[in-house]
Enzyme design. Structure first.
Site, short mmCIF file in Angstrom:
data_model
loop_
_atom_site.label_atom_id
_atom_site.label_comp_id
_atom_site.label_asym_id
_atom_site.label_seq_id
_atom_site.Cartn_x
_atom_site.Cartn_y
_atom_site.Cartn_z
CD GLU A 137 -21.42 21.86 70.86
OE1 GLU A 137 -22.22 22.80 70.79
OE2 GLU A 137 -20.26 22.00 71.24
CG ASP A 186 -17.76 19.97 71.90
OD1 ASP A 186 -17.61 21.16 71.58
OD2 ASP A 186 -18.82 19.52 72.37
CB SER A 232 -19.83 25.17 71.68
OG SER A 232 -21.12 24.77 72.02
CG ASP A 281 -8.48 41.05 84.39
OD1 ASP A 281 -9.62 40.62 84.06
OD2 ASP A 281 -8.31 42.05 85.12
CB ILE A 282 -10.75 39.36 79.30
CG1 ILE A 282 -10.09 37.99 79.11
CG2 ILE A 282 -11.25 39.94 77.97
CD1 ILE A 282 -8.85 37.99 78.26
N GLY A 292 -10.32 42.66 86.74
CA GLY A 292 -10.87 41.72 87.71
C GLY A 292 -11.99 40.89 87.09
CG ASP A 307 -15.38 40.76 83.10
OD1 ASP A 307 -15.85 39.84 82.39
OD2 ASP A 307 -14.20 41.16 83.00
#
Ligand SMILES: *[C@@H]1O[C@H](CO)[C@@H](O)[C@H](O)[C@H]1NC(C)=O
Ligand SMILES: *[C@@H]1O[C@H](CO)[C@@H](O)[C@H](O)[C@H]1NC(C)=O
Ligand SMILES: *[C@@H]1O[C@H](CO)[C@@H](O)[C@H](O)[C@H]1NC(C)=O
Ligand SMILES: *[C@@H]1O[C@H](CO)[C@@H](O)[C@H](O)[C@H]1NC(C)=O
Length: 648
Positions: free
Chosen positions: A309, A313, A565, A606-607, A625, A627
């Site tokens: 992690e 990051d 993450s 937008d995906i 839009g 989701d």
């Protein structure tokens, strides 16, 4: 003989007349069903055992918190960007004098001497040590020892507790009660100076939202370039996808949060930067590092579970932003561990639960009573960065609504102060940590199954309307990103966490976007037993960013990782680039992002492909839009920059 009997009777009579008439009690917090992962043990605790009791006082003006925050964060507000001082925030929300007086007099009336009662400096907590017997009669409850099914840890907790009706609205919540936060350590591990067993708190640790590569694809001979971003994500891929500039050293501040024992390894960062040919000198790590509550960078334990992690990051925040500094908040000592509340305590003294140096309360206990633990506490000791990204989460059903509302209000206050708070949305689609789903509708009782069925299990703090929740996308297979191509919702190894809260109502800033979703795409195969379909609940995530196939190094080996993450620190890096530009133009940091993002959906890509399956269902689908798996979409940096630079 006679005299002594009489004397006894007299004393009794005095006692009886001194006891006030019983006041009607009302249940303040309860668990609706017994939690599956906890079993009540058949051990009787001594009623003389002393426990630290903390009463969180209801704050003033919280009802106005949303409006206050919109006033400084909504792009249509003339006060956009006029963030509040710490002092103004503290004054505005401090519990009223009436609240403090009413709670104190309740305690004194029930026999807790006033000299045993302390008020925290922030005036938000009333604290006292009580015997279990006293606490039981005060709260009309019974303390028992509960054992956690997987960890085997023992906790002291109650099923429900009550307070007098006339003080209920003055009390936020009381610990230790229903929250499973007062751990009972095995006697051999912890004794007081006279050798008696002592109970202490053990923190319920937040879960990193990262997964390893299940196939362990060997990477040592791979050439990473823009033709294979569908299989290997690098900072260069992200720059191309989101049209990001190269990093510059700006005045903005940005920190990622890591919870000990998670630790980054400098040589791993160096290895990735070198392998990818990034112009980042060896030895470049996070700066500044704030160690909170005795945090350490630990190297006793190594491996994906403790290094993945932090390495992820920092590799991507630094990789995108260098030479801009990226800070690190390392939170919690090795002995106790920490929770989000411990971190928030360090940012804001008025949130701190630990005043006076000797009162363990909510969450991790600092000063840590365990041998080798941190002997101090961090309370308002660290200034918040302008952007803070956290890639850890709980299930919303792990914690009580009271606990979550209190923490969520703290994110509101950070927004008022001009801080952008980002959280990853979870890695299990509509399911919760570990792929688990809820046994009961609305996750009542916090009972989980193994994920093949059941109710959707939303993630906290993503469901808090005052954070920006970041979901995960991926590059579609066999697409190079040399040309801008739309991504899909992440379906590689992980599914983007998303859905609707069972605790928090829908904030007005997202009502149009979520309303559009329900009008055009109501997922009518699901009813209210599987998720909160009231169309009145907070929907999450708000936005998304790539979460698949990240190239990192763990303990000297290049490997791929997956997770929201990755998405959260990447989005945080984008916000930091915007802050750098705003500061250079003499403006302030953007602060709470969501009202501006929802008012400018076209500033995000937008995906519209993919789903976030879980709980034996396909989950939700990515559509035109907003989701509940990719939010408004991924960053379009030039468009976002234009939107935020046009604001005051
Ligand atoms: C990009 O990587 C692929 C796969 O590793 C390799 O076949 C190709 O030659 C590389 N292209 C460039 C321009 O380096
Ligand atoms: C970023 O820097 C590299 C050199 O390190 C350069 O080739 C590239 O064109 C720069 N990209 C942008 C967007 O300025
Ligand atoms: C759904 O969410 C709304 C808004 O937070 C809340 O009022 C309602 O009680 C929730 N319904 C269920 C069944 O949890
Ligand atoms: C919800 O749907 C499930 C099957 O998908 C069904 O068993 C249940 O009765 C439905 N509940 C309501 C309240 O309609």
């Amino acid at each position: 003989m006679k005299v002594s009997v009489l004397a006894t009777l007299t004393v009794l009579a005095v006692c009886v007349s001194a006891v006030p008439a019983p006041v009607p009690h009302v249940v303040h917090e309860k668990r609706s069903t017994q939690m599956q992962k906890w079993s009540r043990r058949d051990v009787k605790l001594s009623r003389d055992t002393i426990i630290p009791v903390s009463i969180g006082l209801a704050q003033s003006n919280l009802d106005n918190g949303y409006d206050f925050l919109m006033d400084v964060s909504h792009p249509g507000s003339p006060n956009f960007g006029k963030h509040w001082s710490t002092e103004k925030i503290k004054q505005t929300f401090a519990p009223s004098k009436d609240t403090i007086a009413a709670v104190k007099s309740w305690l004194i009336d029930t026999g807790i001497d006033s000299d045993r009662i302390t008020l925290s400096k922030s005036m938000t907590w009333v604290k006292f040590d009580a015997t279990i017997g006293e606490a039981e009669s005060l709260l009309k409850t019974e303390y028992n020892v509960y054992t956690h099914a997987t960890t085997g840890d023992d906790f002291l907790a109650v099923e429900e507790y009550s307070v007098p009706a006339h003080v209920q609205d003055k009390i936020d919540f009381i610990t230790p009660t229903v929250h499973f936060d007062l751990a009972v350590k095995s006697k051999s591990k912890r004794t007081d100076l006279e050798g008696r067993a002592v109970e202490t708190i053990k923190t319920k640790r937040p879960i990193p939202q990262i997964q390893p590569d299940p196939l362990r694809v060997p990477l040592s001979s791979v050439k990473f370039n823009l033709t294979n971003c569908d299989r290997y994500i690098t900072p260069e891929c992200l720059q191309t996808l989101y049209q990001l500039p190269n990093g510059t050293a700006g005045a903005a501040t940005y920190s990622v949060v890591e919870y000990t024992p998670q630790t980054y390894i400098q040589s791993d960062l160096d290895l990735v930067f070198k392998t990818l040919g990034l112009p980042i000198p060896a030895g470049t790590g996070p700066s500044p590092i704030d160690f909170i509550d005795g945090a350490v960078l630990q190297f006793q334990e190594e491996g994906f579970n403790v290094n993945g992690e932090s390495n992820l990051d920092l590799t991507y925040a630094i990789g995108l932003l260098y030479p801009q500094n990226v800070g690190l908040y390392q939170v919690g000592d090795l002995v106790e561990g920490a929770s989000f509340n411990n971190f928030l305590d360090a940012l804001d003294a008025s949130y701190c639960t630990y005043e006076g140096g000797d009162d363990p309360t909510e969450d991790g206990v600092y000063p840590d009573p365990y041998p080798g633990g941190y002997t101090k506490q961090d309370c308002g000791t660290v200034a918040p960065a302008q952007v803070i990204s956290t890639s850890y989460g709980y299930n919303e059903a792990d914690l009580t609504a009271f606990y979550e509302q209190r923490q969520c209000n703290e994110y509101m206050k950070l927004g008022l102060a001009g801080v952008s708070v980002l959280y990853s949305s979870g890695d299990y689609g509509v399911a919760g940590n570990g792929g688990k789903c809820c046994v009961n509708p609305g996750c009542a009782g916090g009972e989980y199954n193994n994920g093949g069925s059941g109710s959707f299990n939303p993630s906290f703090p993503s469901t808090c309307p005052y954070v920006t929740s970041v979901g995960a996308t991926q590059v579609k297979h066999d697409y190079s990103v040399t040309a801008t191509k739309p991504e899909a919702a992440c379906e590689t190894v992980i599914y983007s966490g998303g859905g609707f809260s069972n605790v928090f109502p829908m904030p007005a800033y997202q009502a149009d976007a979520v309303g559009f979703y329900f009008t055009h795409h109501t997922p009518d195969q699901y009813n209210s037993t599987i998720y909160n379909d009231s169309q009145k609940a907070r929907g999450f995530p708000d936005v998304s960013a790539n979460g698949a196939n990240y190239v990192i190094a763990v303990d000297g080996t290049l490997s791929l990782v997956y997770g929201t993450s990755a998405s959260s620190p990447v989005f945080g890096s984008v916000v930091t680039m915007i802050n750098n530009e705003r500061l250079a133009a003499g403006k302030g940091p953007v602060g709470f992002l969501n009202p501006t993002l929802y008012a400018n959906p076209s500033a995000l890509n937008d995906i519209t492909l993919g789903d976030n399956q879980g709980c034996g269902t396909q989950g939700f689908r990515a559509v035109k839009g907003w989701d509940p798996l990719t939010g408004l979409g991924t960053p379009n940096y030039p468009a976002l920059l234009e939107v935020f630079m046009a604001l005051p």
